[in-house]
Write a protein that holds these residues in place. Sequence first.
Motif, PDB file in Angstrom:
ATOM      1  N   LEU A  36       0.887  -1.144   0.074  1.00  0.00           N
ATOM      2  CA  LEU A  36      -0.285  -0.003  -0.028  1.00  0.00           C
ATOM      3  C   LEU A  36       0.974   1.126  -0.262  1.00  0.00           C
ATOM      4  O   LEU A  36       1.534   1.373   0.803  1.00  0.00           O
ATOM      5  N   GLY A  37       0.228   1.788  -0.973  1.00  0.00           N
ATOM      6  CA  GLY A  37       0.973   3.247  -0.700  1.00  0.00           C
ATOM      7  C   GLY A  37       0.866   4.646  -0.453  1.00  0.00           C
ATOM      8  O   GLY A  37      -0.870   4.502   0.309  1.00  0.00           O
ATOM      9  N   ARG A  38       1.019   6.037  -0.192  1.00  0.00           N
ATOM     10  CA  ARG A  38       1.153   7.133   0.168  1.00  0.00           C
ATOM     11  C   ARG A  38      -0.543   7.660   0.101  1.00  0.00           C
ATOM     12  O   ARG A  38      -1.240   8.161   0.316  1.00  0.00           O
ATOM     13  N   ASN A  39      -0.560   6.846  -1.151  1.00  0.00           N
ATOM     14  CA  ASN A  39      -1.527   7.257  -2.131  1.00  0.00           C
ATOM     15  C   ASN A  39      -3.128   6.687  -1.748  1.00  0.00           C
ATOM     16  O   ASN A  39      -3.942   6.783  -2.214  1.00  0.00           O
ATOM     17  N   GLY A  40      -2.812   5.662  -1.013  1.00  0.00           N
ATOM     18  CA  GLY A  40      -4.404   5.159  -0.377  1.00  0.00           C
ATOM     19  C   GLY A  40      -4.243   3.842  -1.702  1.00  0.00           C
ATOM     20  O   GLY A  40      -5.655   3.303  -1.431  1.00  0.00           O
ATOM     21  N   LEU A  92      -3.246   0.156  -3.636  1.00  0.00           N
ATOM     22  CA  LEU A  92      -2.244  -0.537  -4.388  1.00  0.00           C
ATOM     23  C   LEU A  92      -1.131  -0.077  -5.045  1.00  0.00           C
ATOM     24  O   LEU A  92      -1.412   0.192  -6.199  1.00  0.00           O
ATOM     25  N   ILE A  93       0.155  -0.841  -4.898  1.00  0.00           N
ATOM     26  CA  ILE A  93       1.491   0.016  -5.842  1.00  0.00           C
ATOM     27  C   ILE A  93       1.975  -1.665  -5.447  1.00  0.00           C
ATOM     28  O   ILE A  93       1.606  -2.779  -4.810  1.00  0.00           O
ATOM     29  N   THR A  94       2.239  -2.361  -7.478  1.00  0.00           N
ATOM     30  CA  THR A  94       2.728  -3.521  -7.937  1.00  0.00           C
ATOM     31  C   THR A  94       3.963  -3.609  -8.204  1.00  0.00           C
ATOM     32  O   THR A  94       4.015  -2.760  -8.630  1.00  0.00           O
ATOM     33  N   GLU A 112       8.878   1.960   3.148  1.00  0.00           N
ATOM     34  CA  GLU A 112      10.280   3.090   3.262  1.00  0.00           C
ATOM     35  C   GLU A 112      10.817   4.545   2.208  1.00  0.00           C
ATOM     36  O   GLU A 112      10.506   4.904   2.599  1.00  0.00           O
ATOM     37  N   PHE A 113      10.148   3.612   0.702  1.00  0.00           N
ATOM     38  CA  PHE A 113       9.903   4.685  -0.516  1.00  0.00           C
ATOM     39  C   PHE A 113       9.344   6.001  -0.050  1.00  0.00           C
ATOM     40  O   PHE A 113       9.452   6.876  -0.354  1.00  0.00           O
ATOM     41  N   CYS A 114       7.617   4.949  -0.013  1.00  0.00           N
ATOM     42  CA  CYS A 114       6.664   6.369   0.657  1.00  0.00           C
ATOM     43  C   CYS A 114       7.443   7.395   1.512  1.00  0.00           C
ATOM     44  O   CYS A 114       6.629   8.158   1.533  1.00  0.00           O
ATOM     45  N   GLU A 115       7.898   6.887   2.360  1.00  0.00           N
ATOM     46  CA  GLU A 115       8.860   7.838   3.675  1.00  0.00           C
ATOM     47  C   GLU A 115       9.229   8.882   3.783  1.00  0.00           C
ATOM     48  O   GLU A 115       8.961   9.430   3.767  1.00  0.00           O
ATOM     49  N   ALA A 116      10.000   8.308   2.400  1.00  0.00           N
ATOM     50  CA  ALA A 116      10.874   9.763   1.694  1.00  0.00           C
ATOM     51  C   ALA A 116      10.388  10.494   0.950  1.00  0.00           C
ATOM     52  O   ALA A 116      11.036  11.361   0.310  1.00  0.00           O
ATOM     53  N   CYS A 117       9.296   9.991   0.027  1.00  0.00           N
ATOM     54  CA  CYS A 117       8.543  10.384  -1.477  1.00  0.00           C
ATOM     55  C   CYS A 117       7.520  10.573  -0.865  1.00  0.00           C
ATOM     56  O   CYS A 117       6.523  10.530  -0.739  1.00  0.00           O
ATOM     57  N   GLU A 118       7.569  12.526  -0.962  1.00  0.00           N
ATOM     58  CA  GLU A 118       5.714  12.368  -1.028  1.00  0.00           C
ATOM     59  C   GLU A 118       5.621  13.081  -1.467  1.00  0.00           C
ATOM     60  O   GLU A 118       4.156  14.457  -1.529  1.00  0.00           O
ATOM     61  N   ILE A 119       5.495  13.005  -3.272  1.00  0.00           N
ATOM     62  CA  ILE A 119       5.218  13.660  -4.318  1.00  0.00           C
ATOM     63  C   ILE A 119       3.885  13.678  -4.527  1.00  0.00           C
ATOM     64  O   ILE A 119       2.961  14.430  -4.959  1.00  0.00           O
ATOM     65  N   CYS A 120       2.641  13.029  -4.022  1.00  0.00           N
ATOM     66  CA  CYS A 120       1.538  12.389  -4.991  1.00  0.00           C
ATOM     67  C   CYS A 120       1.092  13.354  -3.335  1.00  0.00           C
ATOM     68  O   CYS A 120      -0.388  14.250  -3.815  1.00  0.00           O
ATOM     69  N   SER A 121       1.345  13.559  -2.299  1.00  0.00           N
ATOM     70  CA  SER A 121       0.768  14.704  -1.243  1.00  0.00           C
ATOM     71  C   SER A 121       0.911  15.957  -1.721  1.00  0.00           C
ATOM     72  O   SER A 121      -0.044  16.906  -1.722  1.00  0.00           O
ATOM     73  N   ASN A 180      -0.478   9.076 -11.733  1.00  0.00           N
ATOM     74  CA  ASN A 180       0.605   9.037 -12.926  1.00  0.00           C
ATOM     75  C   ASN A 180       1.468  10.337 -12.376  1.00  0.00           C
ATOM     76  O   ASN A 180       2.727   9.821 -12.341  1.00  0.00           O
ATOM     77  N   VAL A 181       1.538  11.219 -11.272  1.00  0.00           N
ATOM     78  CA  VAL A 181       2.775  11.454 -10.513  1.00  0.00           C
ATOM     79  C   VAL A 181       3.859  10.183  -9.987  1.00  0.00           C
ATOM     80  O   VAL A 181       4.770  10.605  -9.099  1.00  0.00           O
ATOM     81  N   CYS A 182       3.156   8.978  -9.249  1.00  0.00           N
ATOM     82  CA  CYS A 182       4.475   7.726  -8.524  1.00  0.00           C
ATOM     83  C   CYS A 182       5.303   7.276  -9.145  1.00  0.00           C
ATOM     84  O   CYS A 182       4.984   7.088 -10.203  1.00  0.00           O
ATOM     85  N   PRO A 183       6.007   7.943  -8.166  1.00  0.00           N
ATOM     86  CA  PRO A 183       7.576   6.632  -9.241  1.00  0.00           C
ATOM     87  C   PRO A 183       7.788   5.552  -8.911  1.00  0.00           C
ATOM     88  O   PRO A 183       8.126   5.199 -10.140  1.00  0.00           O
ATOM     89  N   TYR A 184       6.311   4.717  -8.578  1.00  0.00           N
ATOM     90  CA  TYR A 184       6.356   3.763  -9.706  1.00  0.00           C
ATOM     91  C   TYR A 184       5.863   3.483 -10.329  1.00  0.00           C
ATOM     92  O   TYR A 184       5.305   2.098 -10.953  1.00  0.00           O
ATOM     93  N   ASN A 185       4.779   4.163 -10.718  1.00  0.00           N
ATOM     94  CA  ASN A 185       4.414   4.333 -12.528  1.00  0.00           C
ATOM     95  C   ASN A 185       5.264   4.411 -13.768  1.00  0.00           C
ATOM     96  O   ASN A 185       5.453   5.450 -13.720  1.00  0.00           O
TER      97      ASN A 185
HETATM   98  S1  SF4 Z   1       4.450   9.378  -5.264  1.00  0.00           S
HETATM   99 FE1  SF4 Z   1       5.820   8.146  -3.611  1.00  0.00          FE
HETATM  100  S2  SF4 Z   1       4.850   8.691  -1.827  1.00  0.00           S
HETATM  101 FE2  SF4 Z   1       2.880   8.480  -3.447  1.00  0.00          FE
HETATM  102  S3  SF4 Z   1       2.531   6.491  -3.865  1.00  0.00           S
HETATM  103 FE3  SF4 Z   1       3.813   7.483  -5.236  1.00  0.00          FE
HETATM  104  S4  SF4 Z   1       5.747   6.418  -4.253  1.00  0.00           S
HETATM  105 FE4  SF4 Z   1       4.532   6.646  -2.672  1.00  0.00          FE
END
Ligand code: SF4
Length: 400
Positions: free
Chosen positions: A248-252, A254-256, A286-295, A347-352
């Motif tokens: 689960l990501g910060r954006n609520g 599922l991150i695959t 851990e990545f979401c803790e370092a990244c707040e791009i979606c917020s 779209n902004v999520c680095p995992y995308n």
């Molecule tokens: S944008 Fe960053 S903080 Fe938000 S869900 Fe994606 S990786 Fe996590």
Amino acid sequence: MKKISMEQWENKYIKGQITRFDQKNQMFLRPGWDPEINGMVEDWSLNGPPQDEAGFTLEDRALLSASSMGTMLALFNTDLPNPMPGTVSLPNKGPFSFKIPEEMKLDSSNPQEITEKIKKAAKWFGADMVGICRLDRRWVYSHTYGEGVYFGPGDGTKHTSGESIVQEIPDEFQYAIVMCYEMDYDVIQHYSTYASLAATSMGYSRMAITNHHLSSFIKDIGYKVINCTTNNVAISAPMAMQAGLGDLGRNGLLITPKYGPRVRISKVITDLPLVPDSPIDFGVTEFCEACEICSEECPSQSLQYGERSTETQNISNIEGVSKWHINAETCRAHWSRSRRDCAVCINVCPYNKPDTWFHKSVRWCTDHMRWGDPLYVRGDKMMGYGKAKSPDRFWNEWKP
Ligand code: SF4
Ligand code: SF4
């Protein structure tokens, strides 16, 4: 990426008593009954009429509506515990199907073998990812709210359907097959236009159709199903996590591992004996803790900064789970005010990212060299990933 035990998963996410979620508190359903939120916007409908603007033209609007057609199958889903009133039952057995006699029921003494067949069938029917979990009844809605509340296209007319009924899944249903469907990377990038929303709608349509195929298959080998169609019956994301499909990501969302958050999720609940998968850990938390791009990028500031917690925002969040709870009220109000769905946090999520060797390498680092997360986040920002692309990209650039 490593498999983790259910105990480890439980320790990470469950921090209190879970009160089963009432489906009517889902943000898409609340405008139909909740006076508390009705004052937030005048018109809770989505997606207005065609406009003389790239991305919103008549053909863009038509592409969006047509992409939703598979989802309409949900309306004919009589497998749901609380189908819509007036639901017309599809013929249970067509000319290419057959009703098996009890003695022909598939032998279930080898669950491993059946599981492999089910996974293969699910992919054949259209799923991009498949996992199995034991049915965890904490995610099953305490009450269902029919099929929901519909709005006339662009006119804001409410059509309330169904009633709230208590939902209990009989004990014989012990497993769920959870499936993910990739949404098109190129098309979803020219967000948020009618054409980009067609990518989301096709995800919903594909899941509705695949669920029907798979449900029919399981019935035809002699077992029972609850076809959850789209987001009915139970909360999808924790089931997908338990089935080993992502975290689960910060954006609520599922991150695959392969598609990031760019997926839709469906599930079929069954009495067929299956072998469950394990949850996975590939460094998302851990990545979401370092990244707040979606917020930072969320246009309605509905996503949290800082640490995960059990603190809920409103009744559309489930209690007892440690996560980044999103504010679905402000998110959904933004959708209605702007007259379009929003796909920014996907779209902004680095995992995308597409599954190229370069992005695979970065993903490997975010899993195996987690100390570098702040560096990878900075790199992602510098590269300018996730920016909205030209609104008429679908017609001019997308290649089938
Ligand atoms: S944008 Fe960053 S903080 Fe938000 S869900 Fe994606 S990786 Fe996590
Ligand atoms: S969908 Fe849009 S408004 Fe809603 S949380 Fe995501 S970025 Fe924010």
